[in-house]
Design an enzyme around this catalytic site. Structure first.
Site, PDB file in Angstrom:
ATOM      1  N   HIS A  46     -15.399   2.342  -5.729  1.00  0.00           N
ATOM      2  CA  HIS A  46     -14.182   3.017  -5.251  1.00  0.00           C
ATOM      3  C   HIS A  46     -13.443   3.750  -6.377  1.00  0.00           C
ATOM      4  O   HIS A  46     -13.095   4.921  -6.257  1.00  0.00           O
ATOM      5  CB  HIS A  46     -13.220   2.010  -4.607  1.00  0.00           C
ATOM      6  CG  HIS A  46     -13.827   1.220  -3.481  1.00  0.00           C
ATOM      7  ND1 HIS A  46     -14.187   1.787  -2.294  1.00  0.00           N
ATOM      8  CD2 HIS A  46     -14.137  -0.089  -3.364  1.00  0.00           C
ATOM      9  CE1 HIS A  46     -14.685   0.861  -1.491  1.00  0.00           C
ATOM     10  NE2 HIS A  46     -14.681  -0.289  -2.118  1.00  0.00           N
TER      11      HIS A  46
ATOM     12  N   LYS B 195      -7.364  -8.944  -8.454  1.00  0.00           N
ATOM     13  CA  LYS B 195      -6.914  -9.735  -7.309  1.00  0.00           C
ATOM     14  C   LYS B 195      -5.807 -10.654  -7.782  1.00  0.00           C
ATOM     15  O   LYS B 195      -5.664 -10.921  -8.983  1.00  0.00           O
ATOM     16  CB  LYS B 195      -8.079 -10.563  -6.766  1.00  0.00           C
ATOM     17  CG  LYS B 195      -9.167  -9.689  -6.124  1.00  0.00           C
ATOM     18  CD  LYS B 195     -10.117 -10.479  -5.266  1.00  0.00           C
ATOM     19  CE  LYS B 195     -11.097  -9.566  -4.550  1.00  0.00           C
ATOM     20  NZ  LYS B 195     -10.533  -8.809  -3.430  1.00  0.00           N
TER      21      LYS B 195
ATOM     22  N   ARG C 244      -2.471   7.616 -11.985  1.00  0.00           N
ATOM     23  CA  ARG C 244      -1.317   8.022 -12.804  1.00  0.00           C
ATOM     24  C   ARG C 244      -1.839   8.876 -13.954  1.00  0.00           C
ATOM     25  O   ARG C 244      -2.630   8.407 -14.773  1.00  0.00           O
ATOM     26  CB  ARG C 244      -0.616   6.777 -13.338  1.00  0.00           C
ATOM     27  CG  ARG C 244       0.654   7.031 -14.140  1.00  0.00           C
ATOM     28  CD  ARG C 244       1.330   5.698 -14.466  1.00  0.00           C
ATOM     29  NE  ARG C 244       1.710   4.987 -13.259  1.00  0.00           N
ATOM     30  CZ  ARG C 244       2.896   5.101 -12.665  1.00  0.00           C
ATOM     31  NH1 ARG C 244       3.830   5.849 -13.189  1.00  0.00           N
ATOM     32  NH2 ARG C 244       3.156   4.432 -11.560  1.00  0.00           N
TER      33      ARG C 244
ATOM     34  N   LEU D 293       7.029  13.905  -3.240  1.00  0.00           N
ATOM     35  CA  LEU D 293       6.466  14.157  -1.916  1.00  0.00           C
ATOM     36  C   LEU D 293       6.034  12.813  -1.345  1.00  0.00           C
ATOM     37  O   LEU D 293       4.962  12.289  -1.668  1.00  0.00           O
ATOM     38  CB  LEU D 293       5.258  15.102  -2.025  1.00  0.00           C
ATOM     39  CG  LEU D 293       4.354  15.220  -0.804  1.00  0.00           C
ATOM     40  CD1 LEU D 293       5.127  15.665   0.426  1.00  0.00           C
ATOM     41  CD2 LEU D 293       3.218  16.192  -1.082  1.00  0.00           C
TER      42      LEU D 293
END
Ligand SMILES: NC(=O)C1=CN([C@@H]2O[C@H](COP(=O)(O)OP(=O)(O)OC[C@H]3O[C@@H](n4cnc5c(N)ncnc54)[C@H](OP(=O)(O)O)[C@@H]3O)[C@@H](O)[C@H]2O)C=CC1
Ligand SMILES: O=C1O[C@H](COP(=O)(O)O)[C@@H](O)[C@H](O)[C@H]1O
Length: 328
Positions: free
Chosen positions: A57, A151, A161, A214
């Site tokens: 991911h 976790k 970031r 936003l």
């Protein structure tokens, strides 16, 4: 939001000239969960956090941030660019990774990883990792891509970031100016915000860190944002491969991570302990990020609450704030 990386980067002229090693100090890709394995340890223990979320991911998000402009928005054109990024990456070395494993927090009644009955006794499987990856090409040479996942941390959050370099020949008092940051919050409460310096309103000339903000649920009020899995299932039904990894990408992703994974296992590297619920894994993780040049000023104040979900503060509240309140 992950797909939005492509639109934000390539449909806005404003970012292109800045998107490189001359202007960007580091990129941090974060995935935090505020729960442990809690009964799923049997599955998790075989893999650990690096294989669970980082090699797949987080690396995918990194590729979208780092890649060159694809020829089109077609799946294979995007995958061609992602695989080029991966091919420029050097394999992760053990010097560039810190691993941790959560331990119990008895005060808050939270169990440690090894207390999970499905986890083998004495397991050294990491439940937290932070790694520095490098893309050795003209655009990114020397810029650390800091990927971290854990976790049993303080919150559930996924974000990118981008920390820009310090301004040159600062004309304001030393320490008054903080780095610009562009934050893409994938979850929860999707948002894109740019942290920047402005003159503090009023008679003085003091500078203050503020934001261009936003927040999706404020900007797109009548919209139901699809869950990531809804989106993937729809992709399967319509035969779109845009969000799926191609074999050559997968091979390259394992080339980057396998040496460190094997070294961790063969050298039986003990993960650093961290108590359930802390912000960023073991203390060595913050130290590691600092060494890579990540800076945290602790001076920024966002008036709408953490993750933008809290009550809106009134400007009058702010005027009386002598010191920005510490956000949880
Ligand atoms: N539209 C919106 O919803 C917006 C919301 N906000 C909210 O305002 C708050 C502040 O925003 P922002 O400045 O971006 O985020 P934070 O101040 O929470 O954190 C900034 C970065 O510094 C790290 N950090 C935090 N504390 C320390 C520490 N003590 N030592 C070293 N590193 C640290 C954080 O790590 P880590 O991730 O582990 O905490 C993160 O990477 C957040 O709650 C944010 O969600 C701000 C702007 C817009
Ligand atoms: O793939 C995985 O993802 C989940 C987190 O997914 P989310 O959509 O709930 O954020 C993670 O808990 C799991 O360990 C991992 O295998």
């Amino acid at each position: 939001m992950v797909q939005n990386v492509v639109v934000l980067r390539f449909a806005n002229r404003v970012f292109s000239p800045l998107w490189n090693r001359d202007n960007i100090a580091n990129v941090v890709v974060t995935f935090k969960e505020n729960f442990g394995t809690e009964g799923r340890g049997g599955y998790f223990d075989e893999f650990g956090i690096i294989r669970d979320v980082m090699q797949n991911h987080l690396l995918q998000i990194l590729c979208l941030i780092a890649m060159e402009r694809p020829i089109s928005m077609e799946a294979n054109d995007i995958r061609d660019e992602k695989v080029k990024v991966l091919r420029c990456m050097r394999p992760l070395s053990l010097d560039d990774v810190v691993v941790g494993q959560y331990v119990a927090d008895p005060e808050n009644g939270k169990p440690g990883y090894l207390d999970d009955p499905t986890v083998p006794a004495g397991s050294i499987t990491p439940t937290y990792a932070v790694a520095a990856l490098y893309v050795d090409n003209e655009r990114w040479q020397g810029v650390p891509f800091i990927v971290r996942a854990g976790k049993a941390l303080n919150e559930k959050k996924c974000e990118v970031r981008i920390q820009f370099k310090d301004v040159i020949a600062d004309i304001l008092p030393s320490g008054a100016v903080h780095r610009n940051e562009l934050v893409l919050r994938v979850q929860p409460n999707e948002a894109v915000y740019m942290k920047l310096m402005t003159k503090r309103p009023g008679m003085g000339f003091g500078a203050e860190e503020t934001e261009l903000d936003l927040t999706y649920n404020r900007r797109f009020t009548d919209l139901k944002l699809p869950d990531a899995y809804e989106r993937l299932l729809l992709d399967v039904l319509v035969g779109s491969q845009i969000n799926f990894v191609r074999t050559d990408e997968l091979r390259e992703a394992w080339r980057v991570f396998t040496p460190a994974l094997h070294a961790l296992e063969s050298q039986r590297v003990a993960p650093h302990p961290y108590p359930y619920g802390v912000r960023n894994g073991p203390p060595q993780a913050d130290e590691f990020m600092r060494r890579l040049g990540f800076t945290f000023s602790g001076q920024y104040f966002y008036p709408h609450g953490g993750s933008g979900a809290g009550p809106v503060k009134q400007p009058s509240d702010r005027a009386t704030d002598s010191k920005p309140p510490k956000l949880a």
